[in-house]
Design an enzyme around this catalytic site. Sequence first.
Site, PDB file in Angstrom:
ATOM      1  N   LEU A 498       0.739  -1.305  -0.174  1.00  0.00           N
ATOM      2  CA  LEU A 498       0.122  -0.174   0.008  1.00  0.00           C
ATOM      3  C   LEU A 498       0.955   1.201   0.131  1.00  0.00           C
ATOM      4  O   LEU A 498       0.580   2.142  -0.397  1.00  0.00           O
ATOM      5  CB  LEU A 498      -1.042   0.063   1.264  1.00  0.00           C
ATOM      6  CG  LEU A 498      -1.854  -1.360   1.267  1.00  0.00           C
ATOM      7  CD1 LEU A 498      -2.530  -1.105   2.582  1.00  0.00           C
ATOM      8  CD2 LEU A 498      -2.829  -1.100   0.227  1.00  0.00           C
ATOM      9  N   GLY A 499       2.007   1.272   0.565  1.00  0.00           N
ATOM     10  CA  GLY A 499       3.001   2.554   0.666  1.00  0.00           C
ATOM     11  C   GLY A 499       4.242   1.822   1.351  1.00  0.00           C
ATOM     12  O   GLY A 499       4.278   0.938   1.901  1.00  0.00           O
ATOM     13  N   GLY A 501       7.056   3.852   4.013  1.00  0.00           N
ATOM     14  CA  GLY A 501       7.272   4.928   5.075  1.00  0.00           C
ATOM     15  C   GLY A 501       8.744   4.757   5.266  1.00  0.00           C
ATOM     16  O   GLY A 501       9.656   4.138   4.863  1.00  0.00           O
ATOM     17  N   GLY A 502       9.297   5.898   6.195  1.00  0.00           N
ATOM     18  CA  GLY A 502      10.550   5.949   6.652  1.00  0.00           C
ATOM     19  C   GLY A 502      11.150   4.646   7.357  1.00  0.00           C
ATOM     20  O   GLY A 502      12.236   4.234   7.053  1.00  0.00           O
ATOM     21  N   GLY A 504       9.529   1.348   7.238  1.00  0.00           N
ATOM     22  CA  GLY A 504       9.003   0.147   6.817  1.00  0.00           C
ATOM     23  C   GLY A 504       7.852   0.234   5.774  1.00  0.00           C
ATOM     24  O   GLY A 504       7.350   1.580   5.523  1.00  0.00           O
ATOM     25  N   VAL A 506       3.903  -0.961   3.949  1.00  0.00           N
ATOM     26  CA  VAL A 506       2.548  -1.230   4.461  1.00  0.00           C
ATOM     27  C   VAL A 506       1.906  -2.146   3.312  1.00  0.00           C
ATOM     28  O   VAL A 506       1.989  -1.880   2.327  1.00  0.00           O
ATOM     29  CB  VAL A 506       1.668   0.013   4.874  1.00  0.00           C
ATOM     30  CG1 VAL A 506       0.413  -0.393   5.181  1.00  0.00           C
ATOM     31  CG2 VAL A 506       2.333   0.825   5.532  1.00  0.00           C
ATOM     32  N   LYS A 520       1.925  -3.217   8.759  1.00  0.00           N
ATOM     33  CA  LYS A 520       3.027  -2.282   8.775  1.00  0.00           C
ATOM     34  C   LYS A 520       4.550  -3.028   9.226  1.00  0.00           C
ATOM     35  O   LYS A 520       4.153  -3.592  10.226  1.00  0.00           O
ATOM     36  CB  LYS A 520       3.209  -1.101   9.579  1.00  0.00           C
ATOM     37  CG  LYS A 520       4.170   0.023   9.384  1.00  0.00           C
ATOM     38  CD  LYS A 520       3.999   1.319  10.136  1.00  0.00           C
ATOM     39  CE  LYS A 520       4.907   2.174   9.685  1.00  0.00           C
ATOM     40  NZ  LYS A 520       4.948   2.964   8.434  1.00  0.00           N
ATOM     41  N   ASP A 617       6.590  13.143  13.973  1.00  0.00           N
ATOM     42  CA  ASP A 617       6.643  12.532  12.403  1.00  0.00           C
ATOM     43  C   ASP A 617       5.303  12.986  11.692  1.00  0.00           C
ATOM     44  O   ASP A 617       4.817  12.105  10.917  1.00  0.00           O
ATOM     45  CB  ASP A 617       7.193  11.198  12.208  1.00  0.00           C
ATOM     46  CG  ASP A 617       7.690  10.881  10.552  1.00  0.00           C
ATOM     47  OD1 ASP A 617       7.908  11.997  10.102  1.00  0.00           O
ATOM     48  OD2 ASP A 617       7.739   9.769  10.297  1.00  0.00           O
TER      49      ASP A 617
END
Length: 779
Positions: A498-499, A501-502, A504, A506, A520, A617
């Site tokens: 799904l995406g 991040g910094g 890890g 998802v 995640k 964050d």
Amino acid sequence: MTTQIQTLLLSILLLPTISSSMSIISPGSTLYASNTNQTWSSPNNTFSLGFIPLNPPTSPPTFLAAIVFSGGIPIWSAGTIPVDSAAYLQLHPTEGNLRLVNGSGHTVWNSSTTNLGVSSASLDDYGNLAVMRNGTFPVWSSFEHPIDTVVPWQQFSTSHVLRNGLYSFRLLSDGTVNLQWDDSTAYWSRGTSSSSNNRTLTSPTLELQSTGILSVLDPTLTSRGAIIAYSNDYNQGSDILRFLRLDGDGNLRMYGSARGSGVQTVIWVAVEDQCRVFGYCGNMGICSYSGKNPICRCPSQNFELVDPKDSRKGCKRKVETQDCPGNLTMLTMEHTLFLTFPPQSIFAVEGSEVFFVAISSCRMSCLISPTCDASTILSDGMGMCYYKKPGFISGYSNPALPSTSYFKVCSPAVPNASPSMRSDGWRMHSWAVALVVIGTVLGLIALEVSLWWWCCRSSPKFGGLSAKYALLEYASCAPVQFSYKELRHLTKGFEEKLGTGGIGAVYRGILADKTVVAVKRLNGIEEGERQFRMAVSTISCTHHLNLVRLIGFCCERSHRLLVYEFMQNRSLDNCLFQTDHPGRLLNWESRFKIALGTARGITYLHDECPDCIVHCDIKPENILLDENFSAKVSDFGLAKLKTLKDRTDYLAPEWLQENLPMTSKSDVYSYGMVLLEIVSGKRHMEVSAETNWKMLSGWAYEEFEKGNVMGIVDRRLAQTQAQQGVDVEQVMRAIQVSFWCIQEPPSQRPRMGEVVRMLEGITEIHRPPHPKGRPSTLC
């Protein structure tokens, strides 16, 4: 003096209009406390002046000479000293003085109008009692001498003050209203924007409108004035008196009372948290809550109540520190705050009572200092320790407060007993304890067996238990612990990303009951099992509409995973910055809703959850949107698992320059940047010809100074004809709030609770300075 002359002249000008709505009281007229049915009434009986019994009743009975609204609600009294049943109130036949005389013959109160040619007195339909000269000119009026109440049509100026005990309410010359304790400590204030736009007020007055609007008026302000507060029943109902009163608990409240009902309802309150009223529990008293009701107690068993019949009168040490038979020590009180207001200041040249020290130093420094009785450290990362000098100390205890306080006592410090252990005559017998324990154990066994049967009845394999999502852990809102094998199966081998991040990526997963989740997978924290479990514990204690809910986790060997509820519309950045899907363009209504929801979620993290959580964050990628485009903040509680390189785009400047401790004001800065992006549809780090090749914040402030507020709004809204739905007032509030949030000095940034109130339009927003402290480029 000038204000009083203006008021008298205004009374003369209005006299032809209101003369028909006042009753005349002739010299020699007398009211007796022994006959409470005898009154002087206004022409339409809306208000009356007479004697009312003191509430609560006393023995023998005592009375006040008061003006009351229809139904018996007092709005003014002749002084504050109760009188006996033989007292009387008289307009003296020769002196022209309105005076209150006690049964002993002593004059308790008078209007000081002797030898001023008084011919009569009057009470009008607005509740104003006036002593008149020549039947036309008022030489004294109750509106000019308020006690603890202000009613509509009553002009409250800087020369007036409301008092109730040690508490007072004032209007200052700069248009600020405040509540004070002992005329020294201002514990609540609300002001106009005159100071922010360099405007000097000439003759400010406070006015309460009959509709429930409280505002400051001045010739330099607009006709509407600066609104201080709205009642929650604004302009509702008919024949309702709304009045402002300073109560004996130190709080300022607006009440509403229907004519003839005798019932008063609170429709606005200045200090919503009663325990934050300075001195509410007296000296050394600690205020806390029992349900919704504030209660007062002593800091520990080293103290005792001054008056056992009235806990609000405070506490005293059983043994004074100078008389200690042994050593002094510091009593530690978790989740306790000693209320601190100016003049305590970190900017004081001499005698400062605020220091930047560690928690241990805050305790020990006070212990060895002869001028320190107690200390408080706010535990918000700022390292600010407040010393409380010998004198008056007002405390507040609440499990949600991150503060820790210390009180100097004679050794040993003896904490208060827990409620279950207090010697109040009640003791639980051993047989009752055993019965409760046995019953609880049997109940839990029965519950476990029932749940096991329910989960396994449709599957012959015990593997059905892998659907822990449906077990007791989830039913009790506790996070479910999954195995890595289970999560790999639920995500089909981490197939659909799904995406990223910094810390890890998802992935999409589906639980046994067909619930879609977001998994995640954290990277680079294999050695932090203890910190990871602590983070899970912190996250699982949060419950708010605008926070993403944690369903479960995995902590198995080197694997660290978090299972969250699935957000259908992904993250804010996908809807805000993606240009390849014009159909997904957020309209203004959705943007403002997201901005407000995000602010509410962060406010909960900072001020309302059991422990203060600094996000560290905040960015569009961590603001997720559900199927209704409602905002939910994610990735909170993970600050200690991240390194600085994981969160650089939206960091507050103090992080990059000095690497100071984490504080809530850093989150405020990040939120301000995100808010500006929501309004403009532009990334704050990107430069383009549209922003004159400047960073977003600098360019936006230049447009704001030029008065081109709508020029900051996302141009795509205008191109899609969506600007017709843009609320200009909301845009103005959002832009000004963003500038306040991104001020470089952290002390100039508001708290997130203030941000919510400013966005909602409850709190007036002063004109923000340049975020970097630069002077205006415009004259």
